[in-house]
Write a protein that holds these residues in place. Structure first.
Motif, PDB file in Angstrom:
ATOM      1  N   THR A  40      -6.117  -6.496   0.972  1.00 41.65           N
ATOM      2  CA  THR A  40      -5.644  -7.067   0.079  1.00 41.65           C
ATOM      3  C   THR A  40      -5.753  -6.090  -1.331  1.00 41.65           C
ATOM      4  N   SER A  41      -6.615  -5.154  -1.330  1.00 40.96           N
ATOM      5  CA  SER A  41      -6.685  -4.297  -2.409  1.00 40.96           C
ATOM      6  C   SER A  41      -5.704  -3.209  -2.536  1.00 40.96           C
ATOM      7  N   SER A  42      -5.005  -3.136  -1.269  1.00 38.97           N
ATOM      8  CA  SER A  42      -4.088  -2.135  -1.111  1.00 38.97           C
ATOM      9  C   SER A  42      -2.787  -2.587  -1.849  1.00 38.97           C
ATOM     10  N   ILE A  43      -2.578  -3.715  -2.144  1.00 35.28           N
ATOM     11  CA  ILE A  43      -1.321  -4.035  -2.901  1.00 35.28           C
ATOM     12  C   ILE A  43      -1.541  -3.625  -4.394  1.00 35.28           C
ATOM     13  N   VAL A  44      -2.220  -3.387  -4.926  1.00 39.25           N
ATOM     14  CA  VAL A  44      -2.893  -3.043  -6.085  1.00 39.25           C
ATOM     15  C   VAL A  44      -2.898  -1.538  -6.148  1.00 39.25           C
ATOM     16  N   SER A  45      -3.447  -0.992  -5.324  1.00 34.76           N
ATOM     17  CA  SER A  45      -3.909   0.448  -5.302  1.00 34.76           C
ATOM     18  C   SER A  45      -2.464   1.192  -4.873  1.00 34.76           C
TER      19      SER A  45
ATOM     20  N   PHE B 120      -3.290 -15.338  -7.057  1.00 37.41           N
ATOM     21  CA  PHE B 120      -3.395 -16.564  -7.318  1.00 37.41           C
ATOM     22  C   PHE B 120      -5.060 -16.397  -7.874  1.00 37.41           C
ATOM     23  N   GLY B 121      -5.439 -15.215  -8.319  1.00 37.45           N
ATOM     24  CA  GLY B 121      -6.846 -15.148  -8.850  1.00 37.45           C
ATOM     25  C   GLY B 121      -7.213 -13.695  -9.108  1.00 37.45           C
ATOM     26  N   ASP B 122      -8.242 -13.344  -8.459  1.00 37.81           N
ATOM     27  CA  ASP B 122      -8.603 -12.003  -8.781  1.00 37.81           C
ATOM     28  C   ASP B 122      -7.830 -10.993  -8.180  1.00 37.81           C
ATOM     29  N   LEU B 123      -7.370  -9.840  -9.124  1.00 31.10           N
ATOM     30  CA  LEU B 123      -5.892  -9.076  -8.832  1.00 31.10           C
ATOM     31  C   LEU B 123      -6.393  -8.234  -7.465  1.00 31.10           C
ATOM     32  N   PHE B 124      -7.457  -7.893  -7.365  1.00 29.93           N
ATOM     33  CA  PHE B 124      -7.956  -7.089  -5.939  1.00 29.93           C
ATOM     34  C   PHE B 124      -8.156  -7.849  -4.606  1.00 29.93           C
ATOM     35  N   LYS B 125      -8.302  -9.136  -4.858  1.00 26.77           N
ATOM     36  CA  LYS B 125      -8.693 -10.037  -3.536  1.00 26.77           C
ATOM     37  C   LYS B 125      -7.885 -11.063  -3.275  1.00 26.77           C
TER      38      LYS B 125
ATOM     39  N   VAL C 195      -0.142 -19.536  -9.850  1.00 24.42           N
ATOM     40  CA  VAL C 195       0.447 -18.234  -9.594  1.00 24.42           C
ATOM     41  C   VAL C 195       0.433 -17.080 -10.778  1.00 24.42           C
ATOM     42  N   LYS C 196      -0.395 -16.302 -10.689  1.00 19.14           N
ATOM     43  CA  LYS C 196      -0.749 -15.301 -11.635  1.00 19.14           C
ATOM     44  C   LYS C 196       0.425 -14.169 -11.649  1.00 19.14           C
ATOM     45  N   ILE C 197       0.876 -13.694 -10.424  1.00 23.29           N
ATOM     46  CA  ILE C 197       1.730 -12.736 -10.091  1.00 23.29           C
ATOM     47  C   ILE C 197       2.576 -13.231  -8.915  1.00 23.29           C
ATOM     48  N   LEU C 198       3.622 -13.167  -9.035  1.00 20.33           N
ATOM     49  CA  LEU C 198       4.835 -13.422  -8.082  1.00 20.33           C
ATOM     50  C   LEU C 198       5.864 -12.193  -7.740  1.00 20.33           C
ATOM     51  N   ALA C 199       5.810 -11.552  -6.675  1.00 18.39           N
ATOM     52  CA  ALA C 199       6.823 -10.521  -6.515  1.00 18.39           C
ATOM     53  C   ALA C 199       7.451 -10.418  -5.335  1.00 18.39           C
ATOM     54  N   VAL C 200       8.790  -9.686  -4.986  1.00 14.78           N
ATOM     55  CA  VAL C 200       8.971  -9.298  -3.751  1.00 14.78           C
ATOM     56  C   VAL C 200       8.652  -8.018  -3.763  1.00 14.78           C
ATOM     57  N   VAL C 201       7.811  -7.634  -2.362  1.00 15.50           N
ATOM     58  CA  VAL C 201       7.287  -6.251  -2.299  1.00 15.50           C
ATOM     59  C   VAL C 201       7.785  -5.730  -1.036  1.00 15.50           C
ATOM     60  N   LEU C 202       8.141  -4.409  -1.286  1.00 12.46           N
ATOM     61  CA  LEU C 202       8.661  -3.525  -0.245  1.00 12.46           C
ATOM     62  C   LEU C 202       7.624  -2.623   0.103  1.00 12.46           C
ATOM     63  N   VAL C 203       7.000  -2.326   1.525  1.00  8.59           N
ATOM     64  CA  VAL C 203       5.887  -1.790   1.726  1.00  8.59           C
ATOM     65  C   VAL C 203       6.329  -0.565   2.818  1.00  8.59           C
ATOM     66  N   GLN C 204       5.618   0.771   2.532  1.00  6.62           N
ATOM     67  CA  GLN C 204       5.972   1.800   3.352  1.00  6.62           C
ATOM     68  C   GLN C 204       5.166   1.680   4.671  1.00  6.62           C
ATOM     69  N   PRO C 205       3.796   1.638   4.605  1.00  7.21           N
ATOM     70  CA  PRO C 205       2.939   1.672   5.855  1.00  7.21           C
ATOM     71  C   PRO C 205       3.213   0.183   6.445  1.00  7.21           C
ATOM     72  N   PRO C 206       2.829   0.180   7.803  1.00  6.14           N
ATOM     73  CA  PRO C 206       2.895  -0.923   8.592  1.00  6.14           C
ATOM     74  C   PRO C 206       1.437  -1.845   8.351  1.00  6.14           C
ATOM     75  N   PRO C 207       1.833  -3.286   8.639  1.00  8.61           N
ATOM     76  CA  PRO C 207       0.770  -4.090   8.477  1.00  8.61           C
ATOM     77  C   PRO C 207      -0.127  -3.651   9.605  1.00  8.61           C
ATOM     78  N   PRO C 208      -1.686  -4.298   9.574  1.00 12.97           N
ATOM     79  CA  PRO C 208      -2.085  -5.015   8.539  1.00 12.97           C
ATOM     80  C   PRO C 208      -2.469  -4.156   7.204  1.00 12.97           C
TER      81      PRO C 208
END
Length: 156
Positions: A61-66, A106-111, A45-58
């Motif tokens: 994975t790179s959109s979490i960081v960007s 759990f690994g690469d920040l973007f993937k 576990v490198k980062i663990l966070a509650v995330v609040l997201v405006q756009p709907p899924p899907p």
């Protein structure tokens, strides 16, 4: 030169629009709840966070960081202690947020991301939130079951 400086100062003062003034309490909206952990993670576990997201899924994975702090808002959790905790977001009123969940890197920040829990309805669809000015939404609770992950909202 003094007249110019005085005039410039006067115009600057008159053009202020309270940009640094705090938002009145009656206009602030909040979403809050708790995070309950069952079990322990099976991988790092490198980062663990509650995330609040405006756009709907899907999501890619790179959109979490960007999207951090623009359309995706994180509330960091401990990556070493999986004790029950609480979170709170101050949100923009009259804005729809399409996803609240706990995300793990759990690994690469973007993937290398996965969702450990998310707020959903009886049909397992993500619940959207649109809060009015001054609205306080409490009890938006998340349960993380490390042995039983929810379906993932990511584009493959």
């Amino acid at each position: 030169m003094r007249k110019f400086t005085f005039l410039l100062s006067l115009l600057s003062a008159l053009s202020c629009d309270r940009g640094l003034a705090p938002i009145p309490a009656s206009q602030i909206a909040t979403i809050s709840g708790s995070v309950h952990f069952i079990g322990l993670p099976k991988d790092s576990v490198k980062i663990l966070a509650v995330v609040l997201v405006q756009p709907p899924p899907p999501y890619a994975t790179s959109s979490i960081v960007s999207g951090l702090n623009t359309t995706i808002f994180p509330y960091a959790l401990s990556t070493t202690s999986f004790s029950d905790t609480s979170y709170s977001f101050t949100v923009q009123p009259d804005t729809t947020y399409h996803y609240i969940g706990v995300a793990q890197n759990f690994g690469d920040l973007f993937k290398d991301w996965k969702v450990l829990a998310f707020i959903h309805d009886d049909k397992d669809s993500a619940v959207s939130f649109t809060l009015k000015p001054g609205e306080i939404r409490t009890g938006v609770n998340l349960v993380v079951r490390f042995d039983s992950l929810p379906r993932q909202p990511f584009i493959k």
